[in-house]
Design a protein around this motif. Sequence first.
Motif, PDB file in Angstrom:
ATOM      1  N   ALA A   2       5.406  42.369  96.503  1.00 22.09           N
ATOM      2  CA  ALA A   2       5.191  43.817  96.509  1.00 22.09           C
ATOM      3  C   ALA A   2       5.762  44.454  95.245  1.00 22.09           C
ATOM      4  CB  ALA A   2       5.826  44.439  97.743  1.00 22.09           C
ATOM      5  N   GLU A   3       6.933  43.987  94.822  1.00 18.80           N
ATOM      6  CA  GLU A   3       7.531  44.534  93.599  1.00 18.80           C
ATOM      7  C   GLU A   3       6.693  44.186  92.369  1.00 18.80           C
ATOM      8  OE1 GLU A   3      11.812  45.396  93.261  1.00 18.80           O
ATOM      9  OE2 GLU A   3      12.052  43.628  94.530  1.00 18.80           O
ATOM     10  N   VAL A   4       6.135  42.978  92.339  1.00 21.06           N
ATOM     11  CA  VAL A   4       5.248  42.605  91.234  1.00 21.06           C
ATOM     12  C   VAL A   4       4.075  43.570  91.145  1.00 21.06           C
ATOM     13  CG1 VAL A   4       3.530  40.899  90.504  1.00 21.06           C
ATOM     14  CG2 VAL A   4       5.849  40.172  91.068  1.00 21.06           C
ATOM     15  N   LEU A   5       3.451  43.837  92.277  1.00 22.29           N
ATOM     16  CA  LEU A   5       2.276  44.713  92.285  1.00 22.29           C
ATOM     17  C   LEU A   5       2.660  46.152  91.973  1.00 22.29           C
ATOM     18  CD1 LEU A   5       0.415  43.175  95.335  1.00 22.29           C
ATOM     19  CD2 LEU A   5      -0.268  43.052  92.937  1.00 22.29           C
ATOM     20  N   HIS A  35       1.302  31.863  80.058  1.00 19.77           N
ATOM     21  CA  HIS A  35       0.985  31.807  81.485  1.00 19.77           C
ATOM     22  C   HIS A  35       0.455  33.141  81.993  1.00 19.77           C
ATOM     23  CE1 HIS A  35       4.126  28.783  80.637  1.00 19.77           C
ATOM     24  NE2 HIS A  35       3.445  28.038  81.499  1.00 19.77           N
ATOM     25  N   SER A  36      -0.277  33.055  83.089  1.00 17.53           N
ATOM     26  CA  SER A  36      -0.808  34.253  83.743  1.00 17.53           C
ATOM     27  C   SER A  36      -0.532  34.163  85.239  1.00 17.53           C
ATOM     28  CB  SER A  36      -2.316  34.387  83.510  1.00 17.53           C
ATOM     29  OG  SER A  36      -2.622  34.449  82.132  1.00 17.53           O
ATOM     30  N   MET A  37      -0.459  35.335  85.870  1.00 15.01           N
ATOM     31  CA  MET A  37      -0.372  35.407  87.320  1.00 15.01           C
ATOM     32  C   MET A  37      -1.654  36.027  87.853  1.00 15.01           C
ATOM     33  SD  MET A  37       3.463  36.204  88.586  1.00 15.01           S
ATOM     34  CE  MET A  37       4.831  35.161  88.062  1.00 15.01           C
ATOM     35  N   VAL A  38      -2.177  35.400  88.905  1.00 20.25           N
ATOM     36  CA  VAL A  38      -3.482  35.780  89.435  1.00 20.25           C
ATOM     37  C   VAL A  38      -3.382  36.014  90.933  1.00 20.25           C
ATOM     38  CG1 VAL A  38      -5.913  35.145  89.580  1.00 20.25           C
ATOM     39  CG2 VAL A  38      -4.528  34.291  87.675  1.00 20.25           C
ATOM     40  N   LEU A  39      -4.002  37.083  91.409  1.00 20.98           N
ATOM     41  CA  LEU A  39      -4.090  37.362  92.841  1.00 20.98           C
ATOM     42  C   LEU A  39      -5.236  36.561  93.431  1.00 20.98           C
ATOM     43  CD1 LEU A  39      -3.554  41.181  92.617  1.00 20.98           C
ATOM     44  CD2 LEU A  39      -2.169  39.669  94.042  1.00 20.98           C
ATOM     45  N   VAL A  40      -4.937  35.752  94.442  1.00 22.84           N
ATOM     46  CA  VAL A  40      -5.941  34.843  95.003  1.00 22.84           C
ATOM     47  C   VAL A  40      -6.104  35.104  96.503  1.00 22.84           C
ATOM     48  CG1 VAL A  40      -6.664  32.450  95.235  1.00 22.84           C
ATOM     49  CG2 VAL A  40      -5.150  33.105  93.349  1.00 22.84           C
ATOM     50  N   PRO A  41      -7.208  35.693  96.937  1.00 24.37           N
ATOM     51  CA  PRO A  41      -7.472  35.756  98.382  1.00 24.37           C
ATOM     52  C   PRO A  41      -7.569  34.335  98.938  1.00 24.37           C
ATOM     53  CG  PRO A  41      -8.947  37.205  97.149  1.00 24.37           C
ATOM     54  CD  PRO A  41      -8.250  36.351  96.139  1.00 24.37           C
ATOM     55  N   GLY A  79      10.806  39.278  85.815  1.00 24.33           N
ATOM     56  CA  GLY A  79      11.033  40.530  86.514  1.00 24.33           C
ATOM     57  C   GLY A  79      11.075  40.362  88.017  1.00 24.33           C
ATOM     58  N   ARG A  80      10.272  39.429  88.536  1.00 24.90           N
ATOM     59  CA  ARG A  80      10.216  39.200  89.985  1.00 24.90           C
ATOM     60  C   ARG A  80      11.432  38.459  90.496  1.00 24.90           C
ATOM     61  NH1 ARG A  80       9.159  35.731  94.030  1.00 24.90           N
ATOM     62  NH2 ARG A  80       7.646  36.322  95.633  1.00 24.90           N
TER      63      ARG A  80
END
Length: 412
Positions: free
Chosen positions: A107-110, A197-203, A255-256
Amino acid sequence: MDFGHSARTREYIERVEAFMAAEVLPREQEYLTELRAAEDRWASVPPVIDELKAKARAAGLWNLFLPDTTHGAGLTNVEYAPLAELMGRSPIAPEIFNCNAPDTGNAEVLLHYGSDEQRTRWMEPLLRGEIRSAFCMTEPDVASCDAANMAATATVDGDTVVLNGRKWWSTGIGHPNCRFAIFMGLTDPQAPRHARHSMVLVPLDTPGVRIERMLPVYGYLDEPYGHGEVTFTDVRLPLSTVIAGPGRGFEIAQGRLGPGRIHHCMRLIGLAESALQLACERSLSRTAFGKPLANLGGNRERLARARIAINQARLQVLHAAWLLDTAGAVGAVSELSQVKAAVPAMACDVIDMAIQLHGGAGLSDDFPLAGAMAAARALRLADGPDEVHLGVVARIELRGHARDRKEQVRTP
């Protein structure tokens, strides 16, 4: 530094304590009984959880971890610390107050890095307690404590991103309400070290995502949350699912993990307090060789040392929380690593002492100590193993001494 509780903190402490005593602790056994009786412990959550979550939200005891006043209680880390400690005394309390990992970190990341679309689709239902989430970073085939080793990929292909790789110890992935994961992968191996690197939201219902198995910790699967091994095979998603844009995964991770690490430590102090309480009760109620256990074999000293260790850890966590509030994550790097190395080790020692006082019963499920040990021991590895954090502390410590030595050489 003033670690005295503000009036607002004292009010929250009283409210959380009262809710725990009246609502949470009396229902723990009901929850465990229903969970253990379920034919499939991963299929659903005992109804008591949603019932208590509704009561906690109605009481205004909701999203207490989030310093943002729009979505959370607006508490500082120092103010949240005693509340997290209280939640740590119960295995179900963090979820009841919607303060459970990894949802808190996600939640904090988003909140800090997500787009408006990402927040609306994923963060808001997460903060309403309607869904759960997972975080997929650790990998089985490489030493994941060094992100540069990461083998999983998040390759940009036009207006899409394609994920491939295998992750494990993805906490929360087994929960029946888990709807998405945050995946970290290598996007550009030629970029600067911290921009690869990347962070990706994955359903989780995306084609190519497969939960291979749930991983036990000392035999505990931690249903219905769990820690899973997950494969991603040609998982193709819109580029809009990349959080903050390609190449910012390492920045987001740093940060997370700062707040996440200290939240774990706060809860572990509560877990250690529960173990010490059980140890004291056992030592006074159990008799051997004509004496209470408290009067045998140096047990009084063991109980005293446990009290001292818990109090020391609490003060150290509060200091790190104060620095995080006043200097930010960059100003609290050493202190965050210090508590992450010290507090899980302290909790393991206290829980082990309590198990010893309980004899064979301490190893069984008749008491919560074996499960507590599994949780505390796992946290000596989660969010970075002890060795990594000790290395950070040593590097910063030596850097200061090296600078002093150079100054001495320059001074005539």
